[in-house]
Enzyme design. Structure first.
Site, PDB file in Angstrom:
ATOM      1  N   LYS A  13      51.170   5.582 111.761  1.00  0.00           N
ATOM      2  CA  LYS A  13      52.547   5.124 112.030  1.00  0.00           C
ATOM      3  C   LYS A  13      52.570   4.148 113.207  1.00  0.00           C
ATOM      4  O   LYS A  13      53.195   3.094 113.144  1.00  0.00           O
ATOM      5  CB  LYS A  13      53.471   6.320 112.333  1.00  0.00           C
ATOM      6  CG  LYS A  13      53.543   7.354 111.216  1.00  0.00           C
ATOM      7  CD  LYS A  13      54.533   8.458 111.513  1.00  0.00           C
ATOM      8  CE  LYS A  13      54.176   9.322 112.712  1.00  0.00           C
ATOM      9  NZ  LYS A  13      52.974  10.165 112.526  1.00  0.00           N
ATOM     10  N   ARG A  88      61.672  14.588 113.374  1.00  0.00           N
ATOM     11  CA  ARG A  88      60.565  15.464 113.008  1.00  0.00           C
ATOM     12  C   ARG A  88      61.056  16.813 112.493  1.00  0.00           C
ATOM     13  O   ARG A  88      60.249  17.658 112.136  1.00  0.00           O
ATOM     14  CB  ARG A  88      59.707  15.705 114.231  1.00  0.00           C
ATOM     15  CG  ARG A  88      58.329  15.000 114.187  1.00  0.00           C
ATOM     16  CD  ARG A  88      57.636  15.358 115.465  1.00  0.00           C
ATOM     17  NE  ARG A  88      56.244  15.127 115.551  1.00  0.00           N
ATOM     18  CZ  ARG A  88      55.694  14.041 116.088  1.00  0.00           C
ATOM     19  NH1 ARG A  88      56.437  13.025 116.454  1.00  0.00           N
ATOM     20  NH2 ARG A  88      54.393  13.970 116.233  1.00  0.00           N
ATOM     21  N   ARG A 127      39.830   8.999 117.660  1.00  0.00           N
ATOM     22  CA  ARG A 127      40.542   7.791 118.086  1.00  0.00           C
ATOM     23  C   ARG A 127      40.687   7.676 119.613  1.00  0.00           C
ATOM     24  O   ARG A 127      40.753   8.674 120.318  1.00  0.00           O
ATOM     25  CB  ARG A 127      41.910   7.684 117.407  1.00  0.00           C
ATOM     26  CG  ARG A 127      42.934   8.670 117.881  1.00  0.00           C
ATOM     27  CD  ARG A 127      44.225   8.533 117.073  1.00  0.00           C
ATOM     28  NE  ARG A 127      45.208   9.498 117.500  1.00  0.00           N
ATOM     29  CZ  ARG A 127      46.404   9.667 116.951  1.00  0.00           C
ATOM     30  NH1 ARG A 127      46.779   8.914 115.932  1.00  0.00           N
ATOM     31  NH2 ARG A 127      47.225  10.578 117.406  1.00  0.00           N
ATOM     32  N   ARG A 161      44.039  10.556 124.016  1.00  0.00           N
ATOM     33  CA  ARG A 161      45.180  11.448 124.197  1.00  0.00           C
ATOM     34  C   ARG A 161      44.703  12.880 124.390  1.00  0.00           C
ATOM     35  O   ARG A 161      43.777  13.328 123.709  1.00  0.00           O
ATOM     36  CB  ARG A 161      46.095  11.377 122.974  1.00  0.00           C
ATOM     37  CG  ARG A 161      47.023  10.195 123.009  1.00  0.00           C
ATOM     38  CD  ARG A 161      47.797  10.037 121.748  1.00  0.00           C
ATOM     39  NE  ARG A 161      48.444  11.254 121.258  1.00  0.00           N
ATOM     40  CZ  ARG A 161      49.289  11.281 120.247  1.00  0.00           C
ATOM     41  NH1 ARG A 161      49.602  10.151 119.629  1.00  0.00           N
ATOM     42  NH2 ARG A 161      49.832  12.407 119.847  1.00  0.00           N
ATOM     43  N   ARG A 172      49.182  20.693 115.129  1.00  0.00           N
ATOM     44  CA  ARG A 172      50.081  19.560 114.868  1.00  0.00           C
ATOM     45  C   ARG A 172      50.281  19.361 113.362  1.00  0.00           C
ATOM     46  O   ARG A 172      51.385  19.038 112.909  1.00  0.00           O
ATOM     47  CB  ARG A 172      49.528  18.287 115.532  1.00  0.00           C
ATOM     48  CG  ARG A 172      49.684  18.333 117.051  1.00  0.00           C
ATOM     49  CD  ARG A 172      48.774  17.362 117.753  1.00  0.00           C
ATOM     50  NE  ARG A 172      49.117  15.981 117.504  1.00  0.00           N
ATOM     51  CZ  ARG A 172      48.274  14.960 117.729  1.00  0.00           C
ATOM     52  NH1 ARG A 172      47.059  15.180 118.173  1.00  0.00           N
ATOM     53  NH2 ARG A 172      48.663  13.732 117.493  1.00  0.00           N
TER      54      ARG A 172
HETATM   55  P1  AMP Z   1      53.139  11.788 118.582  1.00  0.00           P
HETATM   56  O1  AMP Z   1      52.671  10.769 119.577  1.00  0.00           O
HETATM   57  O2  AMP Z   1      54.245  11.284 117.701  1.00  0.00           O
HETATM   58  O3  AMP Z   1      52.002  12.399 117.785  1.00  0.00           O
HETATM   59  O4  AMP Z   1      53.778  12.981 119.433  1.00  0.00           O
HETATM   60  C1  AMP Z   1      53.004  13.725 120.357  1.00  0.00           C
HETATM   61  C2  AMP Z   1      53.695  15.045 120.684  1.00  0.00           C
HETATM   62  O5  AMP Z   1      54.975  14.781 121.273  1.00  0.00           O
HETATM   63  C3  AMP Z   1      53.994  15.948 119.488  1.00  0.00           C
HETATM   64  O6  AMP Z   1      52.894  16.750 119.103  1.00  0.00           O
HETATM   65  C4  AMP Z   1      55.165  16.764 120.029  1.00  0.00           C
HETATM   66  O7  AMP Z   1      54.730  17.764 120.928  1.00  0.00           O
HETATM   67  C5  AMP Z   1      55.943  15.731 120.829  1.00  0.00           C
HETATM   68  N1  AMP Z   1      56.954  15.008 120.010  1.00  0.00           N
HETATM   69  C6  AMP Z   1      57.009  13.669 119.735  1.00  0.00           C
HETATM   70  N2  AMP Z   1      58.071  13.366 118.988  1.00  0.00           N
HETATM   71  C7  AMP Z   1      58.730  14.528 118.762  1.00  0.00           C
HETATM   72  C8  AMP Z   1      59.897  14.881 118.045  1.00  0.00           C
HETATM   73  N3  AMP Z   1      60.632  13.959 117.385  1.00  0.00           N
HETATM   74  N4  AMP Z   1      60.270  16.188 118.027  1.00  0.00           N
HETATM   75  C9  AMP Z   1      59.570  17.122 118.680  1.00  0.00           C
HETATM   76  N5  AMP Z   1      58.447  16.878 119.379  1.00  0.00           N
HETATM   77  C10 AMP Z   1      58.023  15.585 119.428  1.00  0.00           C
END
Ligand code: AMP
Length: 222
Positions: A13, A88, A127, A161, A172
């Site tokens: 994404k 989400r 990554r 990360r 996740r």
């Molecule tokens: P991402 O970078 O999108 O993979 O997000 C990393 C982490 O941030 C996720 O595993 C969640 O802990 C938190 N997170 C990001 N976006 C959301 C969301 N819309 N709702 C809940 N948690 C989020």
């Protein structure tokens, strides 16, 4: 044009959102990036979400809705945005509908990037990004041309990360399947959900997304 990129962690994404930023001058709104910035700044919010993120769990809907409502209203988002990592959960999707309705911002497409779980684990655990310019790399699939030197800016500083490790990835992916996947029927019912093959090469995925964006916008069913 305002769109959502939906898909499991590691589906690509962020990569595709960055391509669209360049090709279409849209703005990437990544809730993961926003939360990581809060953590880096040491804010109260950053400290509050730290343990949840490191465990691979979802931050509460209330926090996320507040965070995105603030960002979506910023002037630069008026040119068109790509939501990456939000919504989400179904409550987040419902709150987004209300928010967009109030701001008179139409959603034209929700694009699901379809990728098998087995591929995702390999993608995520390998990554890393350039610490200076954010260019993305992978231990096995996409190394820099010269070892330890960023192709884009020449930096030799790279970062991974904290949540891109095997144990957290499992959590996740589970969060995606149980809490996020139920959004798909929500948008399918509205008639704006489209799919791309997230397992294809980056260029090909980009081509499939472009084909969707140049087609007629979805007709929103209320
Ligand atoms: P991402 O970078 O999108 O993979 O997000 C990393 C982490 O941030 C996720 O595993 C969640 O802990 C938190 N997170 C990001 N976006 C959301 C969301 N819309 N709702 C809940 N948690 C989020």
């Amino acid at each position: 044009m305002n769109i959502i990129l939906l898909g499991p962690p590691g589906a690509g994404k962020g990569t595709q959102a960055q391509r669209l930023e360049k090709s279409r001058r849209m703005v990437q709104l990544s809730t993961g990036d926003m939360l990581r910035a809060e953590r880096a700044s040491g804010s109260d919010l950053g400290q509050e979400v730290q343990a949840i993120m490191d465990a691979g769990k979802l931050v509460s809907d209330a926090i996320m809705i507040r965070l995105i409502a603030h960002r979506i209203g910023a002037p630069d988002a008026r040119a068109g945005f790509i939501l990456d990592g939000f919504p989400r959960t179904v409550p987040q999707a419902e709150a987004l509908d209300v928010m967009l309705g109030e701001k008179k911002l139409p959603l034209s497409h929700v694009i699901e990037m379809v990728v098998d779980d087995a591929i995702l684990t390999d993608r995520i655990t390998g990554r890393y990004t350039c610490a200076k310019c954010g260019a993305g790399y992978h231990d096995r699939n996409q190394k820099p041309k010269v070892d330890d030197v960023c192709d884009v800016c020449g930096s030799n500083q790279f970062t991974r990360r904290a949540d891109d490790n095997a144990a957290t990835v499992t959590q996740r992916l589970q969060a995606y399947h149980t809490q996020t996947a139920p959004i798909l029927p929500y948008y399918r019912a509205k008639g704006i959900l489209r799919q791309v093959d997230g397992m294809a090469a980056i260029e090909e995925v980009g081509r499939q997304i472009e084909a969707i964006l140049t087609s007629a916008p979805g007709v929103l069913k209320s």
